[in-house]
Design a protein around this motif. Structure first.
Motif, short mmCIF file in Angstrom:
data_model
loop_
_atom_site.label_atom_id
_atom_site.label_comp_id
_atom_site.label_asym_id
_atom_site.label_seq_id
_atom_site.Cartn_x
_atom_site.Cartn_y
_atom_site.Cartn_z
N SER A 241 0.81 -1.22 0.00
CA SER A 241 0.00 0.00 0.00
C SER A 241 0.84 1.27 0.00
O SER A 241 0.30 2.38 0.04
CB SER A 241 -0.92 0.00 1.23
N CYS A 242 2.15 1.12 -0.04
CA CYS A 242 3.03 2.28 0.08
C CYS A 242 3.42 2.85 -1.29
O CYS A 242 3.46 2.15 -2.29
CB CYS A 242 4.32 1.88 0.82
N LYS A 243 3.73 4.14 -1.28
CA LYS A 243 4.26 4.80 -2.46
C LYS A 243 5.72 4.42 -2.62
O LYS A 243 6.50 4.48 -1.66
CB LYS A 243 4.13 6.32 -2.28
N PHE B 187 8.31 -3.40 -14.19
CA PHE B 187 8.13 -2.20 -13.37
C PHE B 187 6.87 -1.41 -13.71
O PHE B 187 6.58 -0.39 -13.08
CB PHE B 187 9.36 -1.29 -13.52
N LYS B 188 6.12 -1.87 -14.68
CA LYS B 188 4.94 -1.11 -15.13
C LYS B 188 3.87 -1.07 -14.05
O LYS B 188 3.64 -2.04 -13.34
CB LYS B 188 4.38 -1.73 -16.41
N TYR B 189 3.22 0.07 -13.91
CA TYR B 189 2.06 0.31 -13.04
C TYR B 189 2.39 0.36 -11.55
O TYR B 189 1.50 0.54 -10.74
CB TYR B 189 0.96 -0.76 -13.25
N ARG B 190 3.63 0.18 -11.13
CA ARG B 190 3.89 0.07 -9.70
C ARG B 190 4.57 1.30 -9.10
O ARG B 190 4.30 1.67 -7.96
CB ARG B 190 4.74 -1.18 -9.40
N PHE B 191 5.43 1.96 -9.84
CA PHE B 191 6.30 2.97 -9.26
C PHE B 191 5.84 4.39 -9.56
O PHE B 191 5.45 4.70 -10.68
CB PHE B 191 7.75 2.77 -9.72
N GLU C 40 11.49 13.59 0.04
CA GLU C 40 10.51 14.68 0.00
C GLU C 40 9.10 14.18 -0.25
O GLU C 40 8.13 14.70 0.31
CB GLU C 40 10.89 15.67 -1.12
N ASP C 41 8.97 13.12 -1.08
CA ASP C 41 7.65 12.62 -1.45
C ASP C 41 7.09 11.60 -0.47
O ASP C 41 5.96 11.14 -0.63
CB ASP C 41 7.71 11.97 -2.85
N GLY C 42 7.92 11.21 0.52
CA GLY C 42 7.47 10.17 1.45
C GLY C 42 7.35 8.81 0.78
O GLY C 42 6.53 7.97 1.16
N ALA C 43 8.19 8.58 -0.24
CA ALA C 43 8.16 7.32 -0.98
C ALA C 43 9.32 6.42 -0.57
O ALA C 43 10.43 6.89 -0.29
CB ALA C 43 8.24 7.58 -2.49
N ILE C 44 9.05 5.12 -0.51
CA ILE C 44 10.12 4.15 -0.35
C ILE C 44 10.93 4.15 -1.65
O ILE C 44 10.38 4.27 -2.74
CB ILE C 44 9.54 2.74 -0.09
N LEU C 45 12.26 4.01 -1.55
CA LEU C 45 13.10 3.94 -2.74
C LEU C 45 13.65 2.52 -2.88
O LEU C 45 14.38 2.04 -2.01
CB LEU C 45 14.25 4.93 -2.66
N LEU C 46 13.27 1.85 -3.98
CA LEU C 46 13.83 0.54 -4.31
C LEU C 46 15.01 0.74 -5.25
O LEU C 46 14.87 1.32 -6.33
CB LEU C 46 12.78 -0.35 -4.98
N VAL C 47 16.18 0.27 -4.83
CA VAL C 47 17.40 0.33 -5.66
C VAL C 47 17.71 -1.08 -6.12
O VAL C 47 17.96 -1.97 -5.29
CB VAL C 47 18.58 0.89 -4.84
#
Length: 447
Positions: free
Chosen positions: A347-349, A369-373, A422-429
């Motif tokens: 449910s997270c950004k 990666f489509k539709y998720r990020f 800034e966006d409060g998003a998790i970053l997947l590397v």
């Protein structure tokens, strides 16, 4: 400058395949020559050999961790490293003491420097990986290890690690990778990886997606008179579940080889890690039939590796940011990484920072990666690996994805970190261990 820094500088004068891939630089007679010159350090302790396209590093770590929990002094050889060269060569749970590394350095450098080039097999130059592998052998002998676990570097048949004589071999799932060096079909690649199978030595196999690959592996085992076992045939029941609060994964495994089911709470996460745990458990039982299930559980619980779905929080300079570091670089491993992320953070950004080596299947990866990020950042995986940013851009455009691209990986790493915070998003590397390493280096203030 420390002894290890001197050693690394010395190593850098030799051909490094990881940085500059070249064809026809794989052979075993050179490492055989080197080992004989150093009185065969590869034979100083019993060992385990692990090959495959994905999961081999994790399986190696889990087996080493179980062996250590059983009371043994265990050496572990894996690649690549992310933060520190010593990640490649150490104990099951970390680095050796400095004197072990220094003792091996004092042994290797003068003896190698004194080699007359004309005495080398076919007068071929030594390579970086051959010397690092030899160095691992010397470190383990200096540390007086009871067991050693070796992860294959590339392929298997001609990998420098293939000089060892293991008590058991393990082959994890195989994918189409490194086609320029291992072959242009998955069956040819499987044949290269099956090259680690030794005469009359048991081999554990992950059941492959292609029956043709299963046949290649079985036929190699038959020709070597090697007892072979598919892990899936030895595990009668299994399941796994995630704990969103602790970021751990519970794994339940049942087998006729166990006295009772194995139940472990693991730091390594995802469906693939549950499969890796099954292989590690069976391997441990094959080489130590009387090992207690509680020891196996504690070993699995302690096993961790940087850059394998590593969840990072409290990141200096980026308050509130949560980041996932995962070196997945094959199609299926990237798919599993995204699947694990969705199970834990559905449910997270989430934003994506992606880069891969030039030889990877970026076209099919991009479609995952489509539709998720919320936003995607793509770049090169640093300067240590050949890459093709234009191919990445073409693939992401073809997948109809919106993204920000820049060849300046330091610049785009900082941008991805800043915007995600800034966006409060998790970053997947993800996409490359080399990208993960660059992110870590930047956050450590070394870049």
């Amino acid at each position: 400058m420390s002894a290890i820094d001197d050693f690394l500088e010395w190593l850098d004068s030799y051909l490094n395949f990881e940085r500059l891939p070249q064809k026809n630089i794989f052979w075993l007679d050179t490492i055989d020559y080197l080992c004989k010159r150093f009185n065969n350090p590869q034979d100083a302790a019993p060992c385990v050999h692990v090959a495959g396209s994905k999961g081999k590093g994790s399986v190696s770590k889990m087996i080493a961790s179980i062996l250590q929990e059983a009371g043994y002094n265990v050496g572990l050889y894996t690649s690549p490293h992310i933060k520190d060269f010593r990640e490649r060569i150490g104990s099951a749970d970390g680095f050796f003491s400095d004197d072990i590394y220094e003792k091996a350095i004092k042994e290797i450098m003068p003896k190698v420097d004194s080699i007359i080039p004309e005495d080398l097999p076919a007068e071929r130059p030594l390579t970086w990986f051959e010397l690092v592998t030899l160095y691992a052998f010397l470190c383990f002998r200096a540390a007086k290890t009871d067991w050693n676990v070796f992860e294959v570097g590339l392929g298997g048949r001609l990998d420098a690690t293939n000089i060892i004589r293991p008590k058991i071999c393990c082959i994890t799932p195989i994918e189409l990778e490194h086609t320029e060096f291992l072959g242009d079909t998955i069956e040819k690649i499987a044949a290269e990886k099956a090259g680690i199978i030794k005469n009359c030595t048991p081999v554990l196999l992950a059941r492959q997606q292609s029956e043709g690959v299963n046949i290649v592996l079985k036929e190699k085992a038959f020709t070597r008179h090697a007892p072979h076992y598919f892990v899936e045939d030895l595990i009668s029941h299994s399941f796994y579940s995630f704990n969103e609060k602790t970021h751990r994964m519970h794994v339940h495994l049942e087998s006729s080889m166990f006295n009772r089911p194995v139940d472990a709470d693991m730091q390594l996460l995802g469906k693939m890690q549950a499969q890796n745990a099954a292989m590690a458990c069976i391997a441990a039982k094959k080489i130590l039939p009387n090992v207690d299930e509680a020891i196996i559980e504690r070993g699995l619980a302690k096993a961790r590796l940087p850059g394998r779905f590593e969840i990072c929080e409290k990141i200096k300079g980026y308050p509130g940011l949560k980041m996932i570091l995962d070196g997945a670089h094959t199609l299926n491993s990237v798919r599993l990484t995204v699947d694990t992320m969705n199970k834990l953070f559905g449910s997270c950004k989430v934003n994506l920072l992606f880069a891969c080596a030039a030889d990877k299947d970026v076209k099919d990866m991009a479609a995952i990666f489509k539709y998720r990020f919320s936003h995607i950042y793509i770049t090169r995986p640093g300067d240590k690996k050949q890459s093709d940013l234009n191919a990445e851009i073409t693939a992401f455009k073809a997948a109809d994805l919106s993204f920000t691209a820049d060849a300046d990986y330091k610049k785009i790493i900082k941008l991805a970190l800043q915007k995600s915070a800034e966006d409060g998003a998790i970053l997947l590397v993800t996409g490359s261990f080399y990208l993960v390493s660059e992110v870590d280096e930047l956050l450590s203030g070394n870049s």
